[in-house]
Every structure is written in C-alpha cells, then in structure tokens.
Design a protein around this motif. Sequence first.
Motif, PDB file in Angstrom:
ATOM      1  N   GLU A  70       0.836  -1.203   0.000  1.00  0.00           N
ATOM      2  CA  GLU A  70       0.000   0.000   0.000  1.00  0.00           C
ATOM      3  C   GLU A  70       0.870   1.252   0.000  1.00  0.00           C
ATOM      4  O   GLU A  70       0.588   2.219  -0.720  1.00  0.00           O
ATOM      5  CB  GLU A  70      -0.920   0.009   1.224  1.00  0.00           C
ATOM      6  N   ALA A  71       1.921   1.233   0.802  1.00  0.00           N
ATOM      7  CA  ALA A  71       2.824   2.384   0.865  1.00  0.00           C
ATOM      8  C   ALA A  71       3.495   2.624  -0.487  1.00  0.00           C
ATOM      9  O   ALA A  71       3.598   3.765  -0.944  1.00  0.00           O
ATOM     10  CB  ALA A  71       3.874   2.164   1.950  1.00  0.00           C
ATOM     11  N   ILE A  72       3.928   1.567  -1.146  1.00  0.00           N
ATOM     12  CA  ILE A  72       4.580   1.694  -2.454  1.00  0.00           C
ATOM     13  C   ILE A  72       3.591   2.229  -3.488  1.00  0.00           C
ATOM     14  O   ILE A  72       3.928   3.100  -4.294  1.00  0.00           O
ATOM     15  CB  ILE A  72       5.196   0.351  -2.888  1.00  0.00           C
ATOM     16  N   LEU A  73       2.369   1.739  -3.460  1.00  0.00           N
ATOM     17  CA  LEU A  73       1.340   2.223  -4.388  1.00  0.00           C
ATOM     18  C   LEU A  73       1.094   3.719  -4.175  1.00  0.00           C
ATOM     19  O   LEU A  73       1.042   4.490  -5.142  1.00  0.00           O
ATOM     20  CB  LEU A  73       0.040   1.431  -4.207  1.00  0.00           C
ATOM     21  N   ALA A  74       0.946   4.124  -2.923  1.00  0.00           N
ATOM     22  CA  ALA A  74       0.712   5.538  -2.616  1.00  0.00           C
ATOM     23  C   ALA A  74       1.892   6.388  -3.089  1.00  0.00           C
ATOM     24  O   ALA A  74       1.701   7.472  -3.655  1.00  0.00           O
ATOM     25  CB  ALA A  74       0.490   5.723  -1.122  1.00  0.00           C
ATOM     26  N   LYS A  75       3.090   5.901  -2.890  1.00  0.00           N
ATOM     27  CA  LYS A  75       4.290   6.619  -3.330  1.00  0.00           C
ATOM     28  C   LYS A  75       4.269   6.805  -4.843  1.00  0.00           C
ATOM     29  O   LYS A  75       4.485   7.905  -5.349  1.00  0.00           O
ATOM     30  CB  LYS A  75       5.536   5.859  -2.905  1.00  0.00           C
ATOM     31  N   GLU A  76       3.982   5.718  -5.565  1.00  0.00           N
ATOM     32  CA  GLU A  76       3.977   5.779  -7.030  1.00  0.00           C
ATOM     33  C   GLU A  76       2.896   6.719  -7.551  1.00  0.00           C
ATOM     34  O   GLU A  76       3.113   7.446  -8.517  1.00  0.00           O
ATOM     35  CB  GLU A  76       3.781   4.387  -7.611  1.00  0.00           C
ATOM     36  N   LYS A  77       1.734   6.715  -6.925  1.00  0.00           N
ATOM     37  CA  LYS A  77       0.618   7.531  -7.402  1.00  0.00           C
ATOM     38  C   LYS A  77       0.727   9.001  -6.999  1.00  0.00           C
ATOM     39  O   LYS A  77       0.271   9.874  -7.726  1.00  0.00           O
ATOM     40  CB  LYS A  77      -0.714   6.975  -6.871  1.00  0.00           C
ATOM     41  N   MET A  78       1.341   9.273  -5.833  1.00  0.00           N
ATOM     42  CA  MET A  78       1.307  10.631  -5.300  1.00  0.00           C
ATOM     43  C   MET A  78       2.592  11.429  -5.490  1.00  0.00           C
ATOM     44  O   MET A  78       2.561  12.659  -5.426  1.00  0.00           O
ATOM     45  CB  MET A  78       0.949  10.590  -3.803  1.00  0.00           C
ATOM     46  N   HIS A  79       3.732  10.775  -5.706  1.00  0.00           N
ATOM     47  CA  HIS A  79       4.989  11.520  -5.865  1.00  0.00           C
ATOM     48  C   HIS A  79       4.906  12.417  -7.095  1.00  0.00           C
ATOM     49  O   HIS A  79       4.606  11.972  -8.195  1.00  0.00           O
ATOM     50  CB  HIS A  79       6.181  10.564  -5.983  1.00  0.00           C
ATOM     51  N   GLY A  80       5.144  13.695  -6.893  1.00  0.00           N
ATOM     52  CA  GLY A  80       5.110  14.663  -7.992  1.00  0.00           C
ATOM     53  C   GLY A  80       3.741  15.254  -8.254  1.00  0.00           C
ATOM     54  O   GLY A  80       3.632  16.224  -9.004  1.00  0.00           O
ATOM     55  N   ARG A  81       2.691  14.707  -7.664  1.00  0.00           N
ATOM     56  CA  ARG A  81       1.345  15.232  -7.872  1.00  0.00           C
ATOM     57  C   ARG A  81       1.237  16.609  -7.228  1.00  0.00           C
ATOM     58  O   ARG A  81       1.750  16.846  -6.143  1.00  0.00           O
ATOM     59  CB  ARG A  81       0.304  14.302  -7.271  1.00  0.00           C
ATOM     60  N   LEU A  82       0.573  17.540  -7.914  1.00  0.00           N
ATOM     61  CA  LEU A  82       0.421  18.889  -7.390  1.00  0.00           C
ATOM     62  C   LEU A  82      -0.645  18.929  -6.298  1.00  0.00           C
ATOM     63  O   LEU A  82      -1.723  18.364  -6.454  1.00  0.00           O
ATOM     64  CB  LEU A  82       0.040  19.860  -8.502  1.00  0.00           C
ATOM     65  N   ALA A  83      -0.310  19.607  -5.213  1.00  0.00           N
ATOM     66  CA  ALA A  83      -1.251  19.858  -4.126  1.00  0.00           C
ATOM     67  C   ALA A  83      -1.083  21.320  -3.740  1.00  0.00           C
ATOM     68  O   ALA A  83      -0.001  21.731  -3.309  1.00  0.00           O
ATOM     69  CB  ALA A  83      -0.970  18.938  -2.941  1.00  0.00           C
ATOM     70  N   CYS A  84      -2.121  22.103  -3.961  1.00  0.00           N
ATOM     71  CA  CYS A  84      -2.054  23.563  -3.734  1.00  0.00           C
ATOM     72  C   CYS A  84      -0.921  24.186  -4.547  1.00  0.00           C
ATOM     73  O   CYS A  84      -0.217  25.078  -4.086  1.00  0.00           O
ATOM     74  CB  CYS A  84      -1.899  23.891  -2.250  1.00  0.00           C
ATOM     75  N   GLY A  85      -0.726  23.687  -5.766  1.00  0.00           N
ATOM     76  CA  GLY A  85       0.260  24.252  -6.669  1.00  0.00           C
ATOM     77  C   GLY A  85       1.697  23.807  -6.437  1.00  0.00           C
ATOM     78  O   GLY A  85       2.599  24.301  -7.095  1.00  0.00           O
ATOM     79  N   ARG A  86       1.918  22.870  -5.517  1.00  0.00           N
ATOM     80  CA  ARG A  86       3.280  22.406  -5.231  1.00  0.00           C
ATOM     81  C   ARG A  86       3.374  20.906  -5.469  1.00  0.00           C
ATOM     82  O   ARG A  86       2.494  20.161  -5.049  1.00  0.00           O
ATOM     83  CB  ARG A  86       3.641  22.712  -3.789  1.00  0.00           C
ATOM     84  N   PRO A  87       4.448  20.450  -6.119  1.00  0.00           N
ATOM     85  CA  PRO A  87       4.602  19.004  -6.325  1.00  0.00           C
ATOM     86  C   PRO A  87       4.982  18.316  -5.018  1.00  0.00           C
ATOM     87  O   PRO A  87       5.925  18.733  -4.334  1.00  0.00           O
ATOM     88  CB  PRO A  87       5.726  18.903  -7.353  1.00  0.00           C
ATOM     89  N   LEU A  88       4.251  17.276  -4.678  1.00  0.00           N
ATOM     90  CA  LEU A  88       4.546  16.530  -3.457  1.00  0.00           C
ATOM     91  C   LEU A  88       5.811  15.696  -3.635  1.00  0.00           C
ATOM     92  O   LEU A  88       6.065  15.159  -4.711  1.00  0.00           O
ATOM     93  CB  LEU A  88       3.386  15.594  -3.114  1.00  0.00           C
ATOM     94  N   VAL A  89       6.567  15.582  -2.570  1.00  0.00           N
ATOM     95  CA  VAL A  89       7.723  14.691  -2.527  1.00  0.00           C
ATOM     96  C   VAL A  89       7.301  13.533  -1.636  1.00  0.00           C
ATOM     97  O   VAL A  89       7.049  13.720  -0.446  1.00  0.00           O
ATOM     98  CB  VAL A  89       8.968  15.392  -1.941  1.00  0.00           C
ATOM     99  N   VAL A  90       7.181  12.343  -2.233  1.00  0.00           N
ATOM    100  CA  VAL A  90       6.723  11.172  -1.479  1.00  0.00           C
ATOM    101  C   VAL A  90       7.775  10.082  -1.613  1.00  0.00           C
ATOM    102  O   VAL A  90       8.129   9.680  -2.723  1.00  0.00           O
ATOM    103  CB  VAL A  90       5.353  10.674  -1.992  1.00  0.00           C
TER     104      VAL A  90
END
Length: 159
Positions: A70-90
Amino acid sequence: MDPKGSIDDSNCDNRLYIGNLDLRITEAALLKMFSPYGKIVSEDFLWQTRGPKRGEPRGFAFLQYSTKEEAILAKEKMHGRLACGRPLVVRLASERHALEVADSSTTKAVGEGHKLHLTGGGMGQSSRGAKIAAIKKKLKSLEEDNSMNKKQKQSDNIS
C-alpha cells in the motif's frame, strides 16, 4: 515503536515521508489524499514548536500504511502530484535514510537540492554558492552574446 521506546525498523517499509507540503494543507486533507491507496494506521503531521512560527505546519508529514504494498502504491501515485500548486515529494521513510547516506558521500550537490532539503545537509551553503556562480556566469555569457548581436546588427545596417 516497540515497548522499549526505540524505533521498530520493520515498519519503516510501510511508512511514507511526504514533503513539500503547502502550509494550507491540513491533516484531514492529507489523509483524504492518501487514503484511497490503503489503510493508514498512523499519521505524524509535524508542527513548529518554537519561535514566531509556533503552531504552524512544518511542511512535511509521515504516514504509515498497514502493508508495504500500500505504501509503495501511494508513493507511485502521489509523488510529484500537485497539491495547492506544489509538487509533493513522497518517499518511503527507509529511502529517506538512504538519501542521507548518499548525500554525505557525494560531491555533486548542484542540481540535487531536493535531496539537500530532505536531509538538511551541510552541503547546502556550498551548493547555493555554486548555483549562484553558475547563474552569474550564464548571465555574463548572455550579456556578451547580446552585445555582440547588437554590434553585428549595427555593422549590417551601416553596410
């Protein structure tokens, strides 16, 4: 943590570091963003504890999932995704430790500012100075090119 109060490394593979969070993102919003990828068993949303920013978010958090998958899936899906205009580092929390080790043994700090941000490494100042020097050099080069182009156009107009 185990009952003795030390960190249990077996859960490190299930634990995510989430960085570059905009200060407007709340704990609830963070949980809502990451809950589709699995069961979150713990959440550590870090706050400033001292100084003028006391009580404000620190810009990063940790989430722990029930399984490594689950953690790996979340990392793959969320790393780099914009949140409030900023790319997340996951990253997996265990990867964060690996980056600290890599940063202490490498000299190529320029262009790797995201790793320096994660570790708070001492190479930040020299890296910053190197970046400033490179920018100044590039600006000087552009100014020289620009002045040469102007001289060329003037000579073309005179002919």
